[in-house]
Design a protein around this motif. Sequence first.
Motif, short mmCIF file in Angstrom:
data_model
loop_
_atom_site.label_atom_id
_atom_site.label_comp_id
_atom_site.label_asym_id
_atom_site.label_seq_id
_atom_site.Cartn_x
_atom_site.Cartn_y
_atom_site.Cartn_z
N SER A 187 54.52 84.53 60.38
CA SER A 187 54.36 85.97 60.37
C SER A 187 53.17 86.36 59.51
O SER A 187 52.80 85.62 58.59
CB SER A 187 55.62 86.66 59.82
OG SER A 187 55.45 88.06 59.81
N GLU A 212 57.29 83.16 66.12
CA GLU A 212 56.86 84.35 65.38
C GLU A 212 58.11 85.10 64.91
O GLU A 212 59.12 85.12 65.63
CB GLU A 212 56.02 85.22 66.31
CG GLU A 212 55.72 86.60 65.83
CD GLU A 212 54.86 86.66 64.59
OE1 GLU A 212 55.24 87.39 63.66
OE2 GLU A 212 53.81 85.98 64.55
N VAL A 213 58.05 85.71 63.76
CA VAL A 213 59.16 86.53 63.27
C VAL A 213 59.37 87.72 64.19
O VAL A 213 60.50 88.04 64.55
CB VAL A 213 58.92 87.00 61.81
CG1 VAL A 213 59.90 88.08 61.41
CG2 VAL A 213 59.01 85.81 60.85
N GLN A 214 58.29 88.34 64.59
CA GLN A 214 58.38 89.53 65.43
C GLN A 214 58.36 89.13 66.90
O GLN A 214 57.32 89.12 67.55
CB GLN A 214 57.22 90.47 65.14
CG GLN A 214 57.30 91.05 63.75
CD GLN A 214 56.12 91.94 63.46
OE1 GLN A 214 54.98 91.51 63.50
NE2 GLN A 214 56.41 93.19 63.15
#
Length: 112
Positions: free
Chosen positions: A68, A39-41
């Motif tokens: 994302s 995940e990007v976050q």
Amino acid sequence: MTIADYLRECGYRVFEGVTADDAVTVLGTRQKIDVIFAEVQLGGSMDGFGLAQWLREKHPGVDLILTSGIARAAEQAADLCDEGLLEKPYHPQEVVRRINIFLERRRTAPQP
């Protein structure tokens, strides 16, 4: 069912983590890792983009698929990942398709 469960059902060996630091830890165990799906976050010391930059520097042979639900993340991911960003919602079969692209590239790459 999680994506990790789905990938296991498809025959992949999967290591799970919650943060980019978890990925760094697994890579430090000398396990053979071909692809990271992240995940990007991410929590921890770096987000998915930081993980991508770290991989380029420390483990250039490990491919990365970033995902994302944030639209603006696609541009930055395109610069860091060969396959760009996998936008949410995604179908698990798309993750498998991208993994297989990376694995096929490895199989057909000329050996030094």
